[in-house]
Design an enzyme around this catalytic site. Structure first.
Site, PDB file in Angstrom:
ATOM      1  N   ASP A 206      50.510  38.517  49.980  1.00  0.00           N
ATOM      2  CA  ASP A 206      49.128  37.760  50.509  1.00  0.00           C
ATOM      3  C   ASP A 206      49.654  36.534  51.360  1.00  0.00           C
ATOM      4  O   ASP A 206      50.725  36.062  51.246  1.00  0.00           O
ATOM      5  CB  ASP A 206      48.489  37.623  49.322  1.00  0.00           C
ATOM      6  CG  ASP A 206      47.123  37.024  49.978  1.00  0.00           C
ATOM      7  OD1 ASP A 206      46.547  37.705  51.019  1.00  0.00           O
ATOM      8  OD2 ASP A 206      46.541  36.030  49.286  1.00  0.00           O
ATOM      9  N   ASP A 393      47.378  35.843  44.865  1.00  0.00           N
ATOM     10  CA  ASP A 393      46.702  34.906  43.880  1.00  0.00           C
ATOM     11  C   ASP A 393      45.420  35.238  43.856  1.00  0.00           C
ATOM     12  O   ASP A 393      44.994  34.199  43.106  1.00  0.00           O
ATOM     13  CB  ASP A 393      47.219  33.698  44.509  1.00  0.00           C
ATOM     14  CG  ASP A 393      46.263  33.367  45.954  1.00  0.00           C
ATOM     15  OD1 ASP A 393      46.168  34.164  46.604  1.00  0.00           O
ATOM     16  OD2 ASP A 393      45.849  32.053  46.099  1.00  0.00           O
ATOM     17  N   ASP A 397      43.391  40.396  45.529  1.00  0.00           N
ATOM     18  CA  ASP A 397      44.582  40.961  45.442  1.00  0.00           C
ATOM     19  C   ASP A 397      44.708  41.661  43.911  1.00  0.00           C
ATOM     20  O   ASP A 397      45.874  42.389  43.546  1.00  0.00           O
ATOM     21  CB  ASP A 397      45.609  39.822  45.394  1.00  0.00           C
ATOM     22  CG  ASP A 397      45.862  39.134  46.644  1.00  0.00           C
ATOM     23  OD1 ASP A 397      45.518  39.578  47.615  1.00  0.00           O
ATOM     24  OD2 ASP A 397      45.909  37.669  46.942  1.00  0.00           O
TER      25      ASP A 397
END
Length: 495
Positions: A206, A393, A397
């Site tokens: 990410d 995080d 996600d």
């Protein structure tokens, strides 16, 4: 359901013909009208029917900058209204909301997680079956040739070839490796991670909060008139001092600062644009280029620019960035050197994502994807034969962390992300992944050595015991020594 309760408010303000009433958010029905105050979290998915405000949708996209929402726009439960009251008409019950869909997607991904073969268990089961067959054959032979020795010879065979060392080969190595990782800031939650680390060929990350810090920071000031930079910065800080907008936090003074700011009065947020205020008797505006009559097309790169103007002219430009983690560039280079393909998978659809990808030199950028889109990308890669490690995080996600072959959550991430991941980076330090991969390679080597010793030892003593040349007490000593050697070899991983 407990995760859902933490992400959406328990109570909501419902509006009907009799006025406003506090009700449980889970009782809201499609068509109900709900008031959401500034700073509050939305209790349900809906359509805005009155008001406009900036909403923080980081739980969906991972991006911290609020988005301007107006009447007719779709909004989602769990997002945060940052600056103005809204009335929304509920479009979905909480059980059918977008955040509930994300959590169902996460649970489904956990169920579908790729199965990693448990070699030690399978090998032990097969070994025991073969051993019992051999022991029965040995007893039969000795029963017809020397019946008085049949029991002791068979006992020696069973004791000497007890698969203790074989059963200890994997768990002792994994235990030592897990303890090593914990000391070095990686908390394993599922045991297959070390196996996947040795086979992975792609790392998927990410952007916001993983490769970047996730916080907007002030990176530069450019004066556009005959004014002093420090004076412009002091005015901007005075105007932003009372705002909770993520951009305003970039102007906050350090905790140990003794700087005295100018006096700011009549501070008025202009939703989606910026702030106006009187500072030392002069009317100032700070906000977007479009609001101040400038051409936003001139802004390039991954910097976000906001401008300060008085009633006559634009005074200064402030460059803001979601700054890269200090080790991000070196980390991507190290991943490539280790033979891993790199992918940035982000909900951010802006040019900032492209700039960061180019700056870091990643192999692939997939931007503007939803939580289910992230999981779909990973499934596509899996179908092409990739074994992927996912690092993230945020709430958005969680499904892809749950569905990856192996996944790591940042310690500073959301609880939902950490609950979905296979391991947690306790120090928010991505470089620990490289150390974990090296340790995984060592662990695999140690396990192979343990298997080789265990199988070799059993192949050596089995003929001796079957021929009656190995008494039971020596067989027991040999079995114990074999187990001790395996444990000692595994303990090398603690160093």
């Amino acid at each position: 359901s407990s995760n859902l309760a933490r992400l959406v408010p328990i109570m909501a303000t419902r509006i009907d013909d009799e006025g406003e009433h506090e009700v449980a958010a889970k009782t809201l029905q499609v068509g109900d009208r709900v008031r959401v105050l500034a700073g509050a979290t939305l209790p349900a998915d809906g359509i805005i029917v009155e008001g406009q405000a900036s909403l923080n949708e980081s739980m969906l996209t991972g991006e911290q900058l609020p988005l301007l929402k107006q009447p007719g726009d779709q909004v989602y439960a769990g997002t945060i209204n940052t600056d103005a009251p809204l009335q929304i008409r509920v479009s979905h019950r909480i059980e059918e909301s977008r955040i509930a869909q994300i959590m169902r997607l996460q649970d489904h991904a956990l169920d579908d997680k790729p199965a990693i073969a448990q070699m030690a268990d399978q090998l032990s089961r097969h070994f025991i079956l073969v051993l019992l067959i051999i022991a029965a054959a040995v007893w039969t032979f000795w029963h017809f040739h020397q019946p008085d020795q049949a029991f002791w010879v068979t006992l020696a065979v069973l004791v000497a070839t007890c698969p203790c060392a074989l059963s200890l080969a994997t768990p002792t190595a994994l235990t030592s490796a897990t303890a090593n990782l914990t000391r070095n800031g990686i908390l394993l939650r599922r045991g297959h991670v070390l196996d996947v680390l040795t086979k992975a060929n792609r790392i998927v990350m990410d952007k916001t909060g993983t490769l970047t810090t996730g916080e907007i920071s002030l990176t530069g000031i450019t004066t556009l008139a005959e004014v002093d930079e420090a004076h412009c910065l002091a005015i901007a800080r005075a105007m932003e001092a009372q705002s909770e907008h993520p951009i305003a936090r970039a102007f906050r003074l350090p905790a140990d600062s003794i700087t005295v700011l100018p006096s700011a009065r009549e501070i008025t947020p202009v939703i989606g644009h910026g702030i106006t205020a009187l500072v030392d008797g002069v009317r100032y505006r700070i906000g977007s280029a479009r609001w101040l009559g400038l051409d936003p097309a001139q802004e390039r790169g991954r910097s976000l620019a906001i401008y300060l103007a008085d009633e006559q002219q634009v005074l200064a430009r402030f460059n803001l960035e979601d700054t890269l983690r200090p080790d991000a560039r070196a980390l991507i280079a190290a991943f490539k050197a280790a033979g891993l393909q790199t992918t940035v998978l982000t909900g951010d659809s802006s040019l900032q994502a492209d700039e960061i990808a180019r700056e870091l030199g990643v192999d692939e950028l997939v931007k503007g994807v939803s939580p289910d889109g992230k999981l779909a990308y990973l499934k596509t890669r899996e179908a092409q034969g990739d074994i992927s490690i996912m690092v993230g995080d945020g709430i958005n996600d969680a499904p892809v962390l749950a569905g990856a072959h192996a996944s790591f959550a940042m310690a500073g991430g959301t609880d939902l992300a950490k609950n979905s991941a296979d391991a947690i980076l306790l120090a928010d330090d991505l470089s620990r992944l490289l150390g974990a991969r090296v340790l995984a390679m060592r662990t695999r080597k140690i396990i192979i050595e343990n298997f080789a010793w265990s199988i070799g030892y059993n192949l050596l003593v089995l003929p001796l015991a079957a021929c009656g040349w190995l008494p039971p007490y020596l067989a027991a000593a040999g079995m114990s020594l074999s187990s001790l050697i395996v444990v000692t070899n595994s303990m090398r991983l603690n160093r």
